[in-house]
Design a protein around this motif. Structure first.
Motif, PDB file in Angstrom:
ATOM      1  N   ARG A  50       2.429  -1.738  -5.810  1.00 11.83           N
ATOM      2  CA  ARG A  50       3.081  -0.657  -5.054  1.00 11.83           C
ATOM      3  C   ARG A  50       3.769   0.318  -6.009  1.00 11.83           C
ATOM      4  O   ARG A  50       3.794   1.508  -5.774  1.00 11.83           O
ATOM      5  CB  ARG A  50       4.092  -1.214  -4.047  1.00 11.83           C
ATOM      6  CG  ARG A  50       3.471  -1.937  -2.874  1.00 11.83           C
ATOM      7  CD  ARG A  50       2.537  -1.079  -2.047  1.00 11.83           C
ATOM      8  NE  ARG A  50       3.275  -0.018  -1.374  1.00 11.83           N
ATOM      9  CZ  ARG A  50       2.757   1.154  -1.054  1.00 11.83           C
ATOM     10  NH1 ARG A  50       1.503   1.435  -1.333  1.00 11.83           N
ATOM     11  NH2 ARG A  50       3.490   2.067  -0.450  1.00 11.83           N
ATOM     12  N   VAL A  51       4.342  -0.206  -7.103  1.00 11.73           N
ATOM     13  CA  VAL A  51       4.953   0.665  -8.115  1.00 11.73           C
ATOM     14  C   VAL A  51       3.885   1.588  -8.704  1.00 11.73           C
ATOM     15  O   VAL A  51       4.165   2.740  -9.024  1.00 11.73           O
ATOM     16  CB  VAL A  51       5.644  -0.171  -9.220  1.00 11.73           C
ATOM     17  CG1 VAL A  51       6.000   0.680 -10.417  1.00 11.73           C
ATOM     18  CG2 VAL A  51       6.879  -0.852  -8.672  1.00 11.73           C
ATOM     19  N   LEU A  52       2.657   1.088  -8.800  1.00 12.31           N
ATOM     20  CA  LEU A  52       1.543   1.909  -9.284  1.00 12.31           C
ATOM     21  C   LEU A  52       1.001   2.819  -8.192  1.00 12.31           C
ATOM     22  O   LEU A  52       0.011   3.506  -8.391  1.00 12.31           O
ATOM     23  CB  LEU A  52       0.416   1.015  -9.819  1.00 12.31           C
ATOM     24  CG  LEU A  52       0.763   0.140 -11.012  1.00 12.31           C
ATOM     25  CD1 LEU A  52      -0.426  -0.732 -11.384  1.00 12.31           C
ATOM     26  CD2 LEU A  52       1.218   0.975 -12.194  1.00 12.31           C
ATOM     27  N   ASP A  53       1.637   2.806  -7.023  1.00 11.32           N
ATOM     28  CA  ASP A  53       1.279   3.647  -5.876  1.00 11.32           C
ATOM     29  C   ASP A  53      -0.083   3.288  -5.283  1.00 11.32           C
ATOM     30  O   ASP A  53      -0.774   4.141  -4.739  1.00 11.32           O
ATOM     31  CB  ASP A  53       1.326   5.129  -6.268  1.00 11.32           C
ATOM     32  CG  ASP A  53       1.538   6.030  -5.077  1.00 11.32           C
ATOM     33  OD1 ASP A  53       2.124   5.569  -4.080  1.00 11.32           O
ATOM     34  OD2 ASP A  53       1.095   7.197  -5.126  1.00 11.32           O
ATOM     35  N   MET A  54      -0.460   2.016  -5.388  1.00  8.61           N
ATOM     36  CA  MET A  54      -1.727   1.580  -4.812  1.00  8.61           C
ATOM     37  C   MET A  54      -1.545   1.344  -3.312  1.00  8.61           C
ATOM     38  O   MET A  54      -0.576   0.710  -2.895  1.00  8.61           O
ATOM     39  CB  MET A  54      -2.210   0.285  -5.489  1.00  8.61           C
ATOM     40  CG  MET A  54      -3.610  -0.121  -5.083  1.00  8.61           C
ATOM     41  SD  MET A  54      -4.220  -1.569  -5.991  1.00  8.61           S
ATOM     42  CE  MET A  54      -4.613  -0.828  -7.563  1.00  8.61           C
ATOM     43  N   PRO A  55      -2.450   1.882  -2.483  1.00  5.70           N
ATOM     44  CA  PRO A  55      -2.342   1.687  -1.030  1.00  5.70           C
ATOM     45  C   PRO A  55      -2.494   0.213  -0.647  1.00  5.70           C
ATOM     46  O   PRO A  55      -3.148  -0.569  -1.341  1.00  5.70           O
ATOM     47  CB  PRO A  55      -3.511   2.498  -0.470  1.00  5.70           C
ATOM     48  CG  PRO A  55      -3.981   3.376  -1.569  1.00  5.70           C
ATOM     49  CD  PRO A  55      -3.572   2.732  -2.859  1.00  5.70           C
ATOM     50  N   LEU A  56      -1.884  -0.150   0.499  1.00  5.72           N
ATOM     51  CA  LEU A  56      -1.910  -1.548   0.936  1.00  5.72           C
ATOM     52  C   LEU A  56      -3.334  -2.063   1.134  1.00  5.72           C
ATOM     53  O   LEU A  56      -3.615  -3.224   0.845  1.00  5.72           O
ATOM     54  CB  LEU A  56      -1.104  -1.713   2.225  1.00  5.72           C
ATOM     55  CG  LEU A  56       0.400  -1.528   2.102  1.00  5.72           C
ATOM     56  CD1 LEU A  56       1.075  -1.752   3.451  1.00  5.72           C
ATOM     57  CD2 LEU A  56       0.990  -2.446   1.062  1.00  5.72           C
TER      58      LEU A  56
END
Length: 96
Positions: A50-56
């Motif tokens: 999530r810190v890497l902004d990866m979608p769920l």
């Protein structure tokens, strides 16, 4: 669990609803969820991605497929997206 990992209860429930995190045991009377060390590893991975902004959705695929080549491809793709966003933000900064 939410306090230990410094995330909101809402985020924890969202991860559960998305199928990313499942409690070890849920008390049928109270609905209270119990977690074990297995879920700690999963939650650490979710937080990192999530810190890497990866979608769920992609995180779910990542957790479901532990093939190193697939994981590497997802991380490289995420790196490209982050680089693109960085360039966009630099453009906005120059305009300001």
């Amino acid at each position: 669990m939410a306090k230990m990992f410094h995330i909101s209860v809402g985020s924890l429930r969202r991860y559960e609803q998305a199928g990313l995190l499942k409690p070890e045991y849920t008390d049928p009377e109270t609905g209270y969820r119990y977690y074990s060390a297995r879920q700690f590893e999963v939650l650490n991975t979710i937080r990192y991605l999530r810190v890497l902004d990866m979608p769920l959705g992609q995180i779910g695929e990542f957790l479901g497929n532990r093939d190193i080549d697939v994981i590497e491809a997802k991380l490289l793709n995420q790196k490209k997206l982050i680089e693109k966003k960085r360039r966009e933000l630099e453009t906005i900064e120059r305009k300001i």
